[in-house]
Motif scaffolding. Sequence first.
Motif, short mmCIF file in Angstrom:
data_model
loop_
_atom_site.label_atom_id
_atom_site.label_comp_id
_atom_site.label_asym_id
_atom_site.label_seq_id
_atom_site.Cartn_x
_atom_site.Cartn_y
_atom_site.Cartn_z
N GLU A 1 3.58 10.26 -9.56
CA GLU A 1 2.94 10.43 -10.86
C GLU A 1 2.12 11.72 -10.93
N HIS A 2 1.56 12.16 -9.81
CA HIS A 2 0.68 13.32 -9.81
C HIS A 2 1.33 14.58 -9.23
N ALA A 3 2.62 14.54 -8.94
CA ALA A 3 3.31 15.68 -8.34
C ALA A 3 3.30 16.89 -9.26
N CYS A 4 3.33 16.67 -10.56
CA CYS A 4 3.37 17.80 -11.50
C CYS A 4 2.07 18.58 -11.52
N LYS A 5 0.99 18.03 -10.98
CA LYS A 5 -0.30 18.72 -10.94
C LYS A 5 -0.65 19.24 -9.55
N ASP A 6 0.24 19.04 -8.59
CA ASP A 6 -0.05 19.41 -7.20
C ASP A 6 0.31 20.87 -6.95
N ALA B 1 0.83 -1.21 0.00
CA ALA B 1 0.00 0.00 0.00
C ALA B 1 0.86 1.25 0.00
N SER B 2 1.93 1.26 0.79
CA SER B 2 2.79 2.45 0.84
C SER B 2 3.55 2.64 -0.47
N ALA B 3 3.96 1.55 -1.11
CA ALA B 3 4.63 1.67 -2.41
C ALA B 3 3.67 2.21 -3.46
N GLU B 4 2.42 1.75 -3.44
CA GLU B 4 1.44 2.26 -4.39
C GLU B 4 1.12 3.73 -4.14
N LEU B 5 1.03 4.11 -2.88
CA LEU B 5 0.77 5.51 -2.53
C LEU B 5 1.93 6.40 -2.97
N GLN B 6 3.15 5.94 -2.75
CA GLN B 6 4.32 6.72 -3.16
C GLN B 6 4.35 6.87 -4.68
N GLN B 7 4.04 5.81 -5.40
CA GLN B 7 4.02 5.87 -6.86
C GLN B 7 2.95 6.84 -7.36
N PHE B 8 1.78 6.80 -6.74
CA PHE B 8 0.69 7.71 -7.09
C PHE B 8 1.12 9.16 -6.88
#
Length: 69
Positions: free
Chosen positions: A42-47, A32-39
Motif C-alpha cells: 500500500e505504501h510502495a508508491c511513496k517509498d 503479522a507477515s501478511a499485514e506487513l506485506q499488505q502495508f
Amino acid sequence: MSSSMMNISSMRRLVEQLRVEANLERIKVSQASAELQQFCLEHACKDALLIGVPGGTNPFRDPRSCSLL
C-alpha cells in the motif's frame, strides 16, 4: 539489606515482568507477515527507495562543479 532479601526482591520483579509479558495480546507470525506485506504494498508508491527521488529535490545529489572560462 542482605543478599537473600535483594534476591527475593529481584525475583518478585522478574515474576511481575513475566506476568505482564504473559498478558500481552499476540498474533500468529503468518498474520503479522501478511499485514506487513499488505502495508508495504500500500505504501510502495511513496517509498523513495523504490521510486527514487526527483533530481531537483534530492539533497544527496552529486554537487555540480563550476568552471571558470
